[in-house]
Structures are given as C-alpha cells and as structure tokens.
Design a protein around this motif. Structure first.
Motif, short mmCIF file in Angstrom:
data_model
loop_
_atom_site.label_atom_id
_atom_site.label_comp_id
_atom_site.label_asym_id
_atom_site.label_seq_id
_atom_site.Cartn_x
_atom_site.Cartn_y
_atom_site.Cartn_z
N VAL A 168 40.66 37.94 40.11
CA VAL A 168 39.26 39.19 40.25
C VAL A 168 38.81 38.56 38.34
O VAL A 168 39.41 38.60 37.56
CB VAL A 168 39.90 40.40 39.98
N ASN B 168 39.99 40.02 45.40
CA ASN B 168 40.12 38.78 45.02
C ASN B 168 41.73 38.31 44.43
O ASN B 168 41.89 39.02 44.05
CB ASN B 168 39.10 38.13 44.34
N GLU C 82 35.94 40.69 37.45
CA GLU C 82 35.47 41.79 37.04
C GLU C 82 34.72 42.34 35.78
O GLU C 82 33.39 42.63 35.77
CB GLU C 82 36.54 42.44 37.13
N ALA D 278 38.32 43.57 44.21
CA ALA D 278 39.63 44.07 43.83
C ALA D 278 40.30 42.82 44.56
O ALA D 278 40.75 42.79 44.30
CB ALA D 278 39.47 45.12 43.53
#
Length: 154
Positions: A92, A89, A94, A87
C-alpha cells in the motif's frame, strides 16, 4: 561603553551562528547513520520459512527511496504482488501522491517475475524508461512506482 556593547553583541552573534551550524551538522550525521544496513531491513510481506527454519531471501524488491517505506525495506516476490494506494494492494502506497489506487503488479510467470502497469495515471518506470506492456525483471532492474524506487534482487 557603546564599543564594548557592540563587541559583546558581535561575539554573541558569532557564538549563536557557531551553535546553529554545529546543530545542523549533528542532525545530518545522525540522519546518515540512520540508514539501515544490509540484513537489518524490514519487510512488507512476511517470509515463508524453509524446512530448516531459515528464511530464504529469494526474489525480492528492495526499497531505494520512498515517502512511505524506509530504504532497505524488502518486498518478497514469492507470489503475485500488487502496488497502489488502495488498501487491498499487497504493498500500500497510501502516502504517495503520484501512485494510483491500482498502480502496478509483479506477477510470477514460469519462474520469472514480470512487472506490468495496471493503467496508472503516472505510469511505471523500469530503468528510468516508461513501462510499455510487460517487462521480465532481471537482477539490478530499478522500478519507480509513483515516488517509490525499488531494485530487483534474487
């Protein structure tokens, strides 16, 4: 009577087959029209406005394909940008199973944008080749970070 029933079933099957093919083609056409056009892209990082209120484009990465971001999404490179699943970055990733938590970074050095891998498991690729060390980005360079593909523009 059985011949008429068989004919009716055949006709019904052909009609259902036609409707199925028609529906698939409609969905494909809608998906092709859904690709954002130039100038309508979304941005991951907010732009900095100039003195005239215009938003200068400047150096940027444009998403070509990604499991997370739609094609045409812009990543502004006004300052250093970190990519990864974590998170913290700037970008993100994900939902990308091939991206590491701290995957790669683009840093601003002497007015140039330099990409480097941060020790990711699957590596960072520039122009299809694995990145070894650092690489100064040039217009048109294509990056792959996990399953996300980006192109460098100025």
């Amino acid at each position: 009577m059985s011949d008429q029933l068989l004919l009716a079933l055949k006709a019904g099957f052909v009609i259902l087959l036609f409707l199925f093919v028609w529906r698939v083609l409609r969905i494909q056409a809608r998906d092709l029209r859904a690709v954002p056009e130039t100038g309508s892209a979304t941005e991951i990082r907010s732009p900095r406005r100039g003195t005239t209120g215009e938003i200068p484009l400047g150096p940027r990465l444009v998403v070509l394909s990604s499991p997370i971001y739609p094609p045409g999404t812009l990543v502004r490179l006004d300052s250093d940008v970190a990519f990864g699943r974590a998170a913290e970055n700037d970008v993100v990733l994900e939902g990308d199973p091939y991206a590491s938590s701290q995957h790669s970074a683009v840093v601003v050095r002497n007015g140039e944008r330099v990409v480097r891998d941060l020790g990711s498991t699957n590596g960072t690729f520039v122009g299809g080749a694995p990145l070894a060390g650092e690489h100064v980005l040039r217009i048109g360079d294509e990056l792959r970070i996990g399953e996300t593909e980006l192109r460098y523009e100025e």
